[in-house]
Write an enzyme that holds these catalytic residues in place. Sequence first.
Site, PDB file in Angstrom:
ATOM      1  N   HIS A 104      -7.084  -3.433  -0.826  1.00 56.45           N
ATOM      2  CA  HIS A 104      -6.703  -4.548  -0.617  1.00 56.45           C
ATOM      3  C   HIS A 104      -6.471  -5.670  -1.655  1.00 56.45           C
ATOM      4  O   HIS A 104      -7.009  -5.150  -2.823  1.00 56.45           O
ATOM      5  CB  HIS A 104      -7.395  -5.355   0.536  1.00 56.45           C
ATOM      6  CG  HIS A 104      -6.778  -4.744   2.034  1.00 56.45           C
ATOM      7  ND1 HIS A 104      -5.610  -4.478   2.683  1.00 56.45           N
ATOM      8  CD2 HIS A 104      -7.834  -3.969   2.945  1.00 56.45           C
ATOM      9  CE1 HIS A 104      -5.824  -3.916   3.702  1.00 56.45           C
ATOM     10  NE2 HIS A 104      -7.212  -3.511   4.059  1.00 56.45           N
ATOM     11  N   LEU A 144       7.825  10.539  12.103  1.00 59.08           N
ATOM     12  CA  LEU A 144       7.913  11.536  11.083  1.00 59.08           C
ATOM     13  C   LEU A 144       7.136  12.695  11.441  1.00 59.08           C
ATOM     14  O   LEU A 144       7.177  13.755  10.343  1.00 59.08           O
ATOM     15  CB  LEU A 144       7.302  10.836   9.849  1.00 59.08           C
ATOM     16  CG  LEU A 144       8.139   9.444   9.561  1.00 59.08           C
ATOM     17  CD1 LEU A 144       7.344   8.952   8.176  1.00 59.08           C
ATOM     18  CD2 LEU A 144       9.427   9.754   9.503  1.00 59.08           C
ATOM     19  N   ARG A 170       7.819   3.567  12.207  1.00 59.64           N
ATOM     20  CA  ARG A 170       7.233   4.502  13.446  1.00 59.64           C
ATOM     21  C   ARG A 170       7.441   4.074  14.643  1.00 59.64           C
ATOM     22  O   ARG A 170       7.812   2.860  14.827  1.00 59.64           O
ATOM     23  CB  ARG A 170       5.634   4.855  13.102  1.00 59.64           C
ATOM     24  CG  ARG A 170       5.006   3.531  12.882  1.00 59.64           C
ATOM     25  CD  ARG A 170       3.411   3.635  12.418  1.00 59.64           C
ATOM     26  NE  ARG A 170       2.613   2.545  12.759  1.00 59.64           N
ATOM     27  CZ  ARG A 170       1.375   2.635  12.142  1.00 59.64           C
ATOM     28  NH1 ARG A 170       0.615   3.700  11.807  1.00 59.64           N
ATOM     29  NH2 ARG A 170       0.577   1.478  12.192  1.00 59.64           N
ATOM     30  N   ASP A 193      -0.951  -8.861  -4.127  1.00 63.79           N
ATOM     31  CA  ASP A 193       0.096  -8.026  -3.242  1.00 63.79           C
ATOM     32  C   ASP A 193       1.456  -8.688  -3.719  1.00 63.79           C
ATOM     33  O   ASP A 193       2.657  -7.753  -3.649  1.00 63.79           O
ATOM     34  CB  ASP A 193       0.036  -8.153  -1.884  1.00 63.79           C
ATOM     35  CG  ASP A 193      -1.172  -7.497  -1.282  1.00 63.79           C
ATOM     36  OD1 ASP A 193      -1.545  -6.398  -1.988  1.00 63.79           O
ATOM     37  OD2 ASP A 193      -1.755  -7.758   0.104  1.00 63.79           O
ATOM     38  N   ASN A 204      -9.445  -6.571  -3.701  1.00 62.07           N
ATOM     39  CA  ASN A 204      -9.760  -5.209  -4.742  1.00 62.07           C
ATOM     40  C   ASN A 204      -9.124  -5.426  -5.981  1.00 62.07           C
ATOM     41  O   ASN A 204      -9.805  -5.143  -6.863  1.00 62.07           O
ATOM     42  CB  ASN A 204      -9.743  -4.032  -3.909  1.00 62.07           C
ATOM     43  CG  ASN A 204     -10.376  -4.097  -2.702  1.00 62.07           C
ATOM     44  OD1 ASN A 204      -9.744  -3.708  -1.497  1.00 62.07           O
ATOM     45  ND2 ASN A 204     -11.616  -4.380  -2.453  1.00 62.07           N
TER      46      ASN A 204
END
Length: 358
Positions: A130, A65, A36, A160, A133
């Site tokens: 995250h 976008l 972005r 992750d 979690n």
Amino acid sequence: MMLQGIKVFDFTQYLPGPFATLRLSDFGAEVIKIERPEGDPARTLADGNVFQANNRNKRSLSFDLKDEIDKEQLKDLLVSADVVVESFRPGIMDSLGLGFNELKKSNPELIYCSLTGYGQSGPLSKLGSHDINYMALSGLLSQMKDGNGKPVHPSLTFADLIGGMAASEAILAALFKREKTGEGGFIDFAIMDAVISLLTTHVQYPEGRGISGLDGSVISYHLYKTKDSRYISLGALESKFWANFCLAIDKEEWLAWHVEKAEEGNIAYEEMCNLFQSRTFAEWIVFSESVDCCLSPVYEINEVVTSIYNKNRGLIQRSPWNDLQVQATFKRTDMKHPPKLNEHQNDYSLNNSNIERT
């Protein structure tokens, strides 16, 4: 460079997705970050270290976008994509006109990976989450407890990273399928799925603790404190390794202690603790590198960099821009710095539907 010629458009941010595409770039794929206008938030997270660590060898293009002109230019670019990876919440890319069903109309061989926490559907799919979690929900955190039974908060974001690694694996499998069939496809990839997949052995045990002895409850598979209050790991599960250890320390009479319990009051355990505390960490390192008994030092991260293993394999290297970079199993010799935001806008023709590198 086994993926040379494969073009990956990466819409992901923060860690799991960028780690997945980092692995693809290490294998030679051309990875183009679609950011972005203000850039991947990881550029400023933790002093920029998260971005710096996971985005080498990539290129950066910036698009709004929500801007129709930008979206049309981006769609033209995506005609040339082999792979698209995105990590928005379910439905976001569809609402932007950049979902799989839309893009495959002009690129039927496209492989499209949507990487989320809980998948594209289901009761948790719309929730933010995250690493901690995923660790908690998957049961992995229950395997990391202190002596009082309290879960230990890990400093490494296992879920992750495991999610990113498994996502790259799924993309590679899809590329192999396309090579054989010519068909692209959609990958609904959930980080939770990847983390739960680690439980193959543990779910076989009603108590959920896995194989007996691997939890440090026996003296041959345990962590020991050294004379200078460092720690050594011993993993001599097999009889041959335990024998090698006992003979190397001139304690043949300990051979019968192989699966003795590692608990206070057990003379075998207390003797082992005394042994390890009779030598320094450095002395045990010398021992571990000369005796084949599955003995290893518990290194701090800075020690891994200078370890005998890393000196030989070179996975952690000082980069040309003077930080430390960790590479995948196969090492690129042409390491390039993480891109500046929109650094490569002049390298692509944005108004030609048959996009070629300029």
